[in-house]
Design a protein around this motif. Structure first.
Motif, PDB file in Angstrom:
ATOM      1  N   ILE A 122       0.871  -1.185  -0.034  1.00  0.00           N
ATOM      2  CA  ILE A 122      -0.014   0.152   0.117  1.00  0.00           C
ATOM      3  C   ILE A 122       0.685   1.036   0.029  1.00  0.00           C
ATOM      4  O   ILE A 122       1.552   1.677   1.182  1.00  0.00           O
ATOM      5  N   THR A 123       0.847   2.340  -0.872  1.00  0.00           N
ATOM      6  CA  THR A 123       0.903   3.263  -1.119  1.00  0.00           C
ATOM      7  C   THR A 123       0.942   4.327   0.144  1.00  0.00           C
ATOM      8  O   THR A 123      -0.318   4.644  -0.112  1.00  0.00           O
ATOM      9  N   GLN A 124       1.418   5.726   0.291  1.00  0.00           N
ATOM     10  CA  GLN A 124       1.259   6.176   0.973  1.00  0.00           C
ATOM     11  C   GLN A 124       0.551   7.811  -0.331  1.00  0.00           C
ATOM     12  O   GLN A 124       1.958   8.284  -0.498  1.00  0.00           O
TER      13      GLN A 124
ATOM     14  N   TYR B 225      -1.459  12.460   1.494  1.00  0.00           N
ATOM     15  CA  TYR B 225      -1.253  12.283   3.164  1.00  0.00           C
ATOM     16  C   TYR B 225      -0.190  13.756   3.377  1.00  0.00           C
ATOM     17  O   TYR B 225      -0.541  14.362   4.328  1.00  0.00           O
ATOM     18  N   SER B 226       0.746  13.832   2.256  1.00  0.00           N
ATOM     19  CA  SER B 226       1.431  15.346   2.666  1.00  0.00           C
ATOM     20  C   SER B 226       0.987  16.050   2.080  1.00  0.00           C
ATOM     21  O   SER B 226       1.466  17.788   2.717  1.00  0.00           O
ATOM     22  N   ASN B 227      -0.658  16.752   1.587  1.00  0.00           N
ATOM     23  CA  ASN B 227      -0.971  17.609   0.940  1.00  0.00           C
ATOM     24  C   ASN B 227      -2.093  18.305   2.191  1.00  0.00           C
ATOM     25  O   ASN B 227      -2.483  19.258   1.309  1.00  0.00           O
ATOM     26  N   SER B 228      -1.823  16.987   3.222  1.00  0.00           N
ATOM     27  CA  SER B 228      -3.369  17.180   3.684  1.00  0.00           C
ATOM     28  C   SER B 228      -2.906  17.958   5.043  1.00  0.00           C
ATOM     29  O   SER B 228      -2.338  18.044   5.391  1.00  0.00           O
ATOM     30  N   THR B 229      -4.804  18.680   5.792  1.00  0.00           N
ATOM     31  CA  THR B 229      -4.050  18.634   6.748  1.00  0.00           C
ATOM     32  C   THR B 229      -4.194  18.060   8.552  1.00  0.00           C
ATOM     33  O   THR B 229      -4.569  16.888   7.883  1.00  0.00           O
ATOM     34  N   GLU B 230      -3.433  18.475   9.548  1.00  0.00           N
ATOM     35  CA  GLU B 230      -3.525  16.943  10.383  1.00  0.00           C
ATOM     36  C   GLU B 230      -4.720  16.375  10.740  1.00  0.00           C
ATOM     37  O   GLU B 230      -5.273  15.319  10.957  1.00  0.00           O
ATOM     38  N   SER B 231      -5.752  17.319  10.592  1.00  0.00           N
ATOM     39  CA  SER B 231      -7.594  17.376  11.015  1.00  0.00           C
ATOM     40  C   SER B 231      -7.550  16.099   9.332  1.00  0.00           C
ATOM     41  O   SER B 231      -8.378  15.199  10.108  1.00  0.00           O
ATOM     42  N   GLU B 232      -7.345  16.405   8.563  1.00  0.00           N
ATOM     43  CA  GLU B 232      -7.971  15.509   7.240  1.00  0.00           C
ATOM     44  C   GLU B 232      -7.167  14.319   7.400  1.00  0.00           C
ATOM     45  O   GLU B 232      -7.863  13.217   7.244  1.00  0.00           O
ATOM     46  N   ARG B 233      -6.024  13.769   8.058  1.00  0.00           N
ATOM     47  CA  ARG B 233      -5.330  13.252   7.930  1.00  0.00           C
ATOM     48  C   ARG B 233      -5.708  12.270   9.217  1.00  0.00           C
ATOM     49  O   ARG B 233      -5.395  10.803   8.850  1.00  0.00           O
ATOM     50  N   ALA B 234      -5.525  12.516  10.171  1.00  0.00           N
ATOM     51  CA  ALA B 234      -6.926  11.648  11.504  1.00  0.00           C
ATOM     52  C   ALA B 234      -7.363  11.708  10.180  1.00  0.00           C
ATOM     53  O   ALA B 234      -8.038   9.843  11.339  1.00  0.00           O
TER      54      ALA B 234
ATOM     55  N   ALA C  31      11.852   7.047  -4.934  1.00  0.00           N
ATOM     56  CA  ALA C  31      11.099   7.514  -5.508  1.00  0.00           C
ATOM     57  C   ALA C  31      10.013   8.614  -4.569  1.00  0.00           C
ATOM     58  O   ALA C  31      10.163   8.869  -3.347  1.00  0.00           O
ATOM     59  N   LYS C  32       8.891   9.187  -6.181  1.00  0.00           N
ATOM     60  CA  LYS C  32       7.806   9.951  -5.046  1.00  0.00           C
ATOM     61  C   LYS C  32       7.003   9.002  -4.288  1.00  0.00           C
ATOM     62  O   LYS C  32       6.366   9.751  -3.259  1.00  0.00           O
ATOM     63  N   GLU C  33       6.439   7.905  -4.885  1.00  0.00           N
ATOM     64  CA  GLU C  33       5.709   6.989  -4.266  1.00  0.00           C
ATOM     65  C   GLU C  33       6.523   6.023  -2.946  1.00  0.00           C
ATOM     66  O   GLU C  33       7.405   5.644  -3.250  1.00  0.00           O
ATOM     67  N   ALA C  34       6.195   5.365  -1.940  1.00  0.00           N
ATOM     68  CA  ALA C  34       6.254   4.607  -0.733  1.00  0.00           C
ATOM     69  C   ALA C  34       5.689   4.308  -0.213  1.00  0.00           C
ATOM     70  O   ALA C  34       4.739   4.329  -0.178  1.00  0.00           O
ATOM     71  N   ILE C  35       5.871   2.890   0.181  1.00  0.00           N
ATOM     72  CA  ILE C  35       5.428   1.681   0.435  1.00  0.00           C
ATOM     73  C   ILE C  35       5.122   2.369   1.422  1.00  0.00           C
ATOM     74  O   ILE C  35       5.792   2.109   2.500  1.00  0.00           O
ATOM     75  N   GLY C  36       3.749   2.474   2.150  1.00  0.00           N
ATOM     76  CA  GLY C  36       2.912   2.932   3.106  1.00  0.00           C
ATOM     77  C   GLY C  36       2.877   1.950   4.716  1.00  0.00           C
ATOM     78  O   GLY C  36       2.665   1.649   6.050  1.00  0.00           O
ATOM     79  N   GLY C  37       2.668   0.314   3.833  1.00  0.00           N
ATOM     80  CA  GLY C  37       1.933  -0.150   5.179  1.00  0.00           C
ATOM     81  C   GLY C  37       2.018  -1.353   3.788  1.00  0.00           C
ATOM     82  O   GLY C  37       2.264  -1.650   2.550  1.00  0.00           O
ATOM     83  N   PHE C  38       1.714  -2.846   4.291  1.00  0.00           N
ATOM     84  CA  PHE C  38       0.857  -4.116   3.919  1.00  0.00           C
ATOM     85  C   PHE C  38       0.304  -5.184   4.413  1.00  0.00           C
ATOM     86  O   PHE C  38      -0.089  -4.682   5.816  1.00  0.00           O
ATOM     87  N   GLY C  39      -0.010  -5.375   4.019  1.00  0.00           N
ATOM     88  CA  GLY C  39      -1.685  -6.555   4.619  1.00  0.00           C
ATOM     89  C   GLY C  39      -0.865  -7.999   3.839  1.00  0.00           C
ATOM     90  O   GLY C  39      -0.586  -7.924   2.631  1.00  0.00           O
ATOM     91  N   ILE C  40      -1.564  -8.533   4.658  1.00  0.00           N
ATOM     92  CA  ILE C  40      -0.949 -10.254   3.938  1.00  0.00           C
ATOM     93  C   ILE C  40      -2.800 -10.847   3.898  1.00  0.00           C
ATOM     94  O   ILE C  40      -3.299 -11.156   5.400  1.00  0.00           O
ATOM     95  N   LEU C  41      -3.031 -11.520   3.174  1.00  0.00           N
ATOM     96  CA  LEU C  41      -4.790 -11.676   2.707  1.00  0.00           C
ATOM     97  C   LEU C  41      -4.570 -13.199   2.638  1.00  0.00           C
ATOM     98  O   LEU C  41      -3.550 -14.008   1.954  1.00  0.00           O
ATOM     99  N   ASP C  42      -5.503 -14.209   2.891  1.00  0.00           N
ATOM    100  CA  ASP C  42      -6.170 -15.539   3.007  1.00  0.00           C
ATOM    101  C   ASP C  42      -7.629 -15.195   2.355  1.00  0.00           C
ATOM    102  O   ASP C  42      -8.301 -14.794   2.698  1.00  0.00           O
ATOM    103  N   VAL C  43      -6.501 -15.677   0.764  1.00  0.00           N
ATOM    104  CA  VAL C  43      -8.396 -15.130   0.129  1.00  0.00           C
ATOM    105  C   VAL C  43      -8.102 -16.238  -0.872  1.00  0.00           C
ATOM    106  O   VAL C  43      -7.197 -17.156  -0.831  1.00  0.00           O
ATOM    107  N   ALA C  44      -9.339 -16.807  -1.779  1.00  0.00           N
ATOM    108  CA  ALA C  44      -9.227 -17.864  -2.610  1.00  0.00           C
ATOM    109  C   ALA C  44      -8.754 -17.665  -4.614  1.00  0.00           C
ATOM    110  O   ALA C  44      -8.021 -18.620  -4.774  1.00  0.00           O
ATOM    111  N   ASP C  45      -8.600 -16.256  -4.400  1.00  0.00           N
ATOM    112  CA  ASP C  45      -7.947 -16.448  -5.468  1.00  0.00           C
ATOM    113  C   ASP C  45      -7.828 -14.413  -5.763  1.00  0.00           C
ATOM    114  O   ASP C  45      -7.977 -13.376  -4.894  1.00  0.00           O
TER     115      ASP C  45
END
Length: 112
Positions: free
Chosen positions: A4-6, A10-19, A70-84
């Protein structure tokens, strides 16, 4: 795995919008974990906190920066357990963030 990229929001919003946005994202993560579709995941600290180990010809050196510039950076990751892939893509599309990208990538099962 969801990578997941950030987005720029995130950098263009206010603290309130980010929250507010992060509350929506946190609720989404909770829903995904409760459903059993998300089995692990974490938000990552900013790329400026990265230490990169570079290995060349068996020797290693450390860089106090991310692996890639890079301009984009990975902000997080998730591991799924799905069928396809379709189910994984549907979950990625449901993520409530204003912008950014979610890369869906299968893992290699080594049969542990």
């Amino acid at each position: 795995v969801l990578l997941i990229t950030q987005g720029e929001w995130y950098s263009n919003s206010t603290e309130s919008e980010r929250a507010e946005s992060m509350q929506q994202v946190a609720a989404w993560w909770g829903k995904m974990f409760a459903s059993g579709k998300m089995v692990a995941g974490h938000q990552l600290q900013s790329p400026e906190t990265a230490t990169t180990v570079v290995i060349e010809r068996g020797e290693s050196t450390l860089l106090d920066r991310p692996l890639m510039e890079a301009k984009e950076a990975i902000g997080g990751f998730g591991i799924l357990d799905v069928a396809d892939l379709d189910e994984a893509v549907a979950i990625a599309r449901s993520m409530p963030q204003p912008d950014g990208k979610v890369e869906v990538r299968p893992i290699i099962d080594r049969g542990r």
